[in-house]
Design an enzyme around this catalytic site. Sequence first.
Site, PDB file in Angstrom:
ATOM      1  CG  ASP A 398      -1.932   1.057   1.269  1.00  0.00           C
ATOM      2  OD1 ASP A 398      -2.284   1.569   0.186  1.00  0.00           O
ATOM      3  OD2 ASP A 398      -2.397   1.411   2.365  1.00  0.00           O
ATOM      4  CD  GLU A 401      -0.209   5.434  -3.952  1.00  0.00           C
ATOM      5  OE1 GLU A 401       0.261   5.744  -2.846  1.00  0.00           O
ATOM      6  OE2 GLU A 401      -0.899   4.431  -4.148  1.00  0.00           O
ATOM      7  CG  ASP A 476      -8.088   4.660   0.508  1.00  0.00           C
ATOM      8  OD1 ASP A 476      -8.007   3.427   0.670  1.00  0.00           O
ATOM      9  OD2 ASP A 476      -7.263   5.466   0.967  1.00  0.00           O
TER      10      ASP A 476
HETATM   11  C1  GLC Z   1      -4.701   3.406   2.830  1.00  0.00           C
HETATM   12  C2  GLC Z   1      -5.226   2.179   2.103  1.00  0.00           C
HETATM   13  C3  GLC Z   1      -6.290   1.517   2.931  1.00  0.00           C
HETATM   14  C4  GLC Z   1      -5.742   1.171   4.294  1.00  0.00           C
HETATM   15  C5  GLC Z   1      -5.205   2.414   4.980  1.00  0.00           C
HETATM   16  C6  GLC Z   1      -4.509   2.101   6.289  1.00  0.00           C
HETATM   17  O1  GLC Z   1      -5.681   4.374   2.891  1.00  0.00           O
HETATM   18  O2  GLC Z   1      -5.670   2.498   0.824  1.00  0.00           O
HETATM   19  O3  GLC Z   1      -6.773   0.371   2.281  1.00  0.00           O
HETATM   20  O4  GLC Z   1      -6.725   0.577   5.079  1.00  0.00           O
HETATM   21  O5  GLC Z   1      -4.274   3.050   4.139  1.00  0.00           O
HETATM   22  O6  GLC Z   1      -3.464   1.228   6.103  1.00  0.00           O
END
Ligand code: GLC
Length: 793
Positions: A398, A401, A476
């Site tokens: 995650d 980017e 998200d």
């Molecule tokens: C980011 C991710 C989400 C995750 C959050 C906390 O917003 O896209 O899926 O739950 O981070 O890790």
Amino acid sequence: MKSSVSKSAPVARLRAVARGSQGFSLASAGAHVEVTALAPDLLRLRVARGKAASPPPQSWAVVKSDWPAVACTVKVTKTGASLATAVGKLTVNLKSGAWEVRDAGGLRLFTAAAGSTAFRDAKAEVALDLTPNESLFGLGETTGTFNRRGQVREFWNIDVLGHAPAIHPGLKSLYVSIPFALSLREGRAAGLFWDNPAKQTWDLGQTQLDRWQMSADSGELDLYLFLGPTAEGICARYAELTGPMPLPPLWGLGYQQCRYSYETRERLEEVAREFRRRALPCDVLYLDIHHMEGYRVFTFGKGYPQPAEMIAKLAKQGFKVVTIVDPGVKDDPKFGVLKRGLKQDAFVKQADGTTDFLGEVWPGAARFPDFLSAKTREWWGDEQAALQAAGVAGFWNDMNEPANFARPDKTLAPDARHATDFGPRTHAEVHNLYGQEMARASRDGALKHRPDERPFVITRAGYAGIQRHALVWTGDNSSNWDHLNDAVQMFLNLSLSGVPFCGGDVGGFMENTTPELFTRWFQFATFTPFFRNHSNLGTIAQEPWALGEQVEQICRDFLGLRYQLLPYLYSLFAEARATGAPIMRPLLWHYQNDPVAVACGDQFLLGRSLLVAPILRQGAVARSVYLPNDLWYDFWTGEQLVGGRHVVAEAPPEIIPLYVRAGTILPLAEPQQYVGESPTEVINLHVWPHGRGQLDWYEDDGETQAYEQGAWSRRTITSSTRGKTLTVTFGAVSGTFESRIAVWRLVVWSAKKPARLKVNGRPAEGSFNVDTGVFIADLGNFDGEFSLELVGV
Ligand code: GLC
């Protein structure tokens, strides 16, 4: 005085400098042009600065360079140069720099007028004419309309919360950048991929209705032109160019439950127990950032004591555990991962090239591993091995980017420095590759430390070719109907952009879901390649049982169907790997000549056989469905419907409109609570007669890498109906994997009692159920070719 308006330097006044069997090169005072045929339907057009030939730019997307020679005709005259293959011809006007590609029938596929191929300061630009009825698809991850014509897209990976068009109407960037488009006009497809990871901006006929204007902030023009004529052929070439998707473990196709966050071991174990107690099938449980010690990557915090023991216990209940892995390494001098990273000199540098770049993510101040360098990727994989040792089965990459809270542009400084495998680069030049290379580190590391286990890697960010390393989940979203609507076209366009394994947060991530929205989302997601429920910190509970009994029962039914569909889905994964065909397909995939089908972005095909029309509006208990020109069956009622028209589908809460193409052979497994709960020995082969159908059956062990060495089993199963006789033919088995199927159970949606069944010409037994109109016969399994005939359907 120097003008502040930047000046465009169009590529013109060219002269031929070389002519070969596969192409030609041209030069002007400021540019060097190279045109090459890679395949009869794939041309490459490079336009670089400087009049001398330069080595091609390094590519992180393209994996194939050894293309066999193509039969082509190269012509260079005083006024022009052309390269023709059996499929099409690219012509350049030497004086004006205009160029075009026409197909063998003379239809224009790409037209760049004089002056439209240019350099402007550091930028490279090209503009193509759009014909009035041209539609554009693909572009990786996008919000808004299915057809991208009239939109502007910036390829610059960003972390964006709540990305629905209603929330962010002007949004142009998302987490993933894939500068690939599929164009369709009058039933003819063509495709374009500009391989340049710098920020690109594509104006697809918004500013000028008939122009597709593209620019990249740096680098050169490196266009791959796909001449088609079919979407299928183009996506196959694109997959060949950028590499196949590896097969995931079979459990990766099962249902997955996530939440930000299951903060303690007790809570996670409770969730696991509930799934089994309530007989809701599930394969994977996720640990979001709270499992870590102060958000330190690769650690477990106090909430998760004895993680290995916990994971082993969950494994006994049939669950895999996947953890989130964020790139930002906490800048804590006592933190082992940081210390070892510093020793490796593994982090992205500031503009000076020596001091580490510091940003801010969940753990506070953090450094960013330079995944563009092989040495760093290797180190990262070795760190990740600690999770594997604890039994973690997959990695959820995650914030790659990469996200950085410390800057208004939410990422690293454009002048930050990367030591890439191909020499130093600024962050601006390689920004879009960061997530891709992180996913690569994750996958390669997973394989290195568990060579016989299939890696399972999820990523939020990526570039063209990301399918080689990870599946993409679309970040998200929000729990609202807009986002559910958007998800359909998002996955379709991603699928057309070489990413067959994709999906989004089921139920919606941000805000509170509702029982109705959740139900409709869940029904839709049953048919998407990646099926994971996820929701944000502070939102209401979103497990399938949390929204009332009716919702729970519907989820149970759809999970049951999902697990029955796994063999079909898995065969589609194998097809995607082999040919680049999406798993989730827009109607245009199979009905390219039908303009209504081409425009349709709120329905889709799962493989060639199932048509899904999700309910996307609050309160709707029916919807209009377009059935393309074929014969269809309502999956739920067995009703036969003639296509080539819209029908109204009833959809009470427990129903999603679902259709089967006549002739379909749909393999359904027996229901399970998780993959591997019991061996899959019986496959129910549902056949809807009155048409022709084909199933490309694929089977392997579903968990190891042995399939890469041919340990798979394939066979083609076809159906055809002539008069009142249905014939099903099982082709001979190929591959070295011994099929686990002991019984093919033929299930024919016949409506009438068939008169007789013959297997390989010999009479055989079956039974007919008058109430359901279904004929059933158990066939056993044989490696060689065999066929059956059912008379009187
Ligand atoms: C980011 C991710 C989400 C995750 C959050 C906390 O917003 O896209 O899926 O739950 O981070 O890790």
